[in-house]
Design a protein around this motif. Structure first.
Motif, PDB file in Angstrom:
ATOM      1  N   LEU A  24     -29.051 -66.620 -37.936  1.00 16.60           N
ATOM      2  CA  LEU A  24     -28.742 -67.814 -37.151  1.00 16.60           C
ATOM      3  C   LEU A  24     -27.850 -67.490 -35.958  1.00 16.60           C
ATOM      4  O   LEU A  24     -27.992 -68.093 -34.880  1.00 16.60           O
ATOM      5  CB  LEU A  24     -28.066 -68.872 -38.031  1.00 16.60           C
ATOM      6  CG  LEU A  24     -28.973 -69.605 -39.022  1.00 16.60           C
ATOM      7  CD1 LEU A  24     -28.144 -70.403 -40.015  1.00 16.60           C
ATOM      8  CD2 LEU A  24     -29.955 -70.517 -38.289  1.00 16.60           C
ATOM      9  N   GLN A  63     -32.529 -77.721 -34.334  1.00 18.91           N
ATOM     10  CA  GLN A  63     -31.298 -78.013 -33.600  1.00 18.91           C
ATOM     11  C   GLN A  63     -31.596 -78.402 -32.154  1.00 18.91           C
ATOM     12  O   GLN A  63     -30.953 -79.298 -31.590  1.00 18.91           O
ATOM     13  CB  GLN A  63     -30.361 -76.809 -33.624  1.00 18.91           C
ATOM     14  CG  GLN A  63     -29.018 -77.106 -32.968  1.00 18.91           C
ATOM     15  CD  GLN A  63     -28.174 -75.868 -32.763  1.00 18.91           C
ATOM     16  OE1 GLN A  63     -28.642 -74.842 -32.275  1.00 18.91           O
ATOM     17  NE2 GLN A  63     -26.908 -75.951 -33.142  1.00 18.91           N
ATOM     18  N   LEU A 110     -29.170 -69.643 -32.635  1.00 17.83           N
ATOM     19  CA  LEU A 110     -28.692 -71.017 -32.469  1.00 17.83           C
ATOM     20  C   LEU A 110     -28.222 -71.281 -31.046  1.00 17.83           C
ATOM     21  O   LEU A 110     -27.602 -70.420 -30.415  1.00 17.83           O
ATOM     22  CB  LEU A 110     -27.548 -71.313 -33.442  1.00 17.83           C
ATOM     23  CG  LEU A 110     -27.909 -71.520 -34.913  1.00 17.83           C
ATOM     24  CD1 LEU A 110     -26.645 -71.763 -35.727  1.00 17.83           C
ATOM     25  CD2 LEU A 110     -28.902 -72.665 -35.108  1.00 17.83           C
ATOM     26  N   SER A 119     -33.260 -73.242 -35.691  1.00 19.56           N
ATOM     27  CA  SER A 119     -32.843 -73.327 -34.286  1.00 19.56           C
ATOM     28  C   SER A 119     -33.730 -74.290 -33.506  1.00 19.56           C
ATOM     29  O   SER A 119     -33.260 -74.990 -32.598  1.00 19.56           O
ATOM     30  CB  SER A 119     -32.868 -71.937 -33.630  1.00 19.56           C
ATOM     31  OG  SER A 119     -34.188 -71.480 -33.409  1.00 19.56           O
TER      32      SER A 119
END
Length: 290
Positions: free
Chosen positions: A259, A230, A263, A227
């Motif tokens: 996740l 990302q 996320l 995460s």
């Protein structure tokens, strides 16, 4: 150029293969990593070249910070003692008479997956390799992010996951490599007082409560780490390769559940199509694409 040699140097083994223009592995060999490493590498490459004298170029993927232009290992840490500072390209070109290119092993894995594998057709991809250590490779607008003034671009394993955590081979504390890698899983097992190997740990998930707890800790840390990646890159796909990925069938569902909690946006997370072959294939691409 019809075929080249790809070499993937890890903390426990060296994988060498003869790779065709379209990415097929025509022949391969695996030997243990031994020290002093350069002398061992040169010996093994020369022996392999005796069997394949038609090879004109060799791509080398290695753990550690790499200056790809000079073909020099800038820093490798305790995993590959004595490897820091090695002029791999210069010495191996002199020894073999072949063209040599050198890159970080996770960068090689990213190249392979973007060219031939799970991320084929995508332009923004992050690849992490869970092996003896934790490597990272980034494809951004179809180009590999590599090098840097200290050879440390995309060293994603050295993002700090736990401040003041376990000491890392780089000398700092709490790097992600110490929590999401094959070595990290071994340490978790030892600290829990279990006498199993990582593959055995994953096999016991259905019957062993301690095994489930350890793997849950691993997938939670891995999810938090992904995460964070990302948040930086907002990539189209994250690919997981390296030796630990070979057991992903046992822990991928658990990772996906973790996740979902952390996320920022939906993200495709896939196991490397080439699994542990990705580094060797990507190393070959260093010279196939020239």
């Amino acid at each position: 150029m019809n075929a080249v040699m790809g070499v993937d140097i890890g903390g426990t083994k060296i994988r060498m293969g003869i790779i065709s223009q379209d990415g097929r592995i025509l022949d391969e060999r695996q030997v243990s990593t031994q020290f002093p490493l350069y002398e061992h590498l040169e010996q093994q490459v020369l022996l392999y070249l005796e069997e394949h004298p038609h090879i004109e170029a060799i791509g080398i993927g290695t753990h550690g910070f790499v200056d790809p232009q000079a073909g020099r290992v800038v820093f490798a840490g305790d995993m590959l003692p004595g490897w820091t500072g090695t002029e791999v390209k210069k010495r191996l070109e002199q020894a073999t008479g072949k063209r040599i290119e050198v890159e970080n092993d996770a960068n090689c894995a990213a190249l392979a997956e973007a060219k031939f594998g799970a991320a084929k057709g995508l332009s923004r991809v992050v690849c992490i390799t869970l092996g003896t250590g934790l490597g990272g490779g980034i494809i951004w607008d179809n180009k590999l992010i590599s090098g840097g003034p200290h050879g440390g671009a995309a060293e994603l394993g050295h993002m700090v996951l736990y401040p003041k955590g376990a000491r890392c081979g780089c000398g700092r504390f709490g790097c992600a490599e110490q929590y999401v890698s094959g070595t990290a899983i071994k340490r978790r097992i030892q600290e829990a007082g279990l006498s199993v190997t990582p593959p055995e740990l994953f096999e016991q998930l259905a019957t062993n409560v301690q095994a489930r707890e350890l793997v849950e800790q691993f997938t939670e840390d891995l999810a938090i780490y992904i995460s964070s990646l990302q948040a930086i890159f907002d990539m189209e796909m994250l690919i997981i390769g390296g030796g630990v990925s070979e057991s992903a069938g046992a822990w991928m569902d658990g990772l996906q559940r973790q996740l979902e909690k952390v996320l920022l946006n939906p993200l495709a997370v896939e196991v490397a199509q080439f699994e542990n072959d990705a580094g060797m294939l990507g190393a070959a691409l260093l010279v196939l694409d020239q």
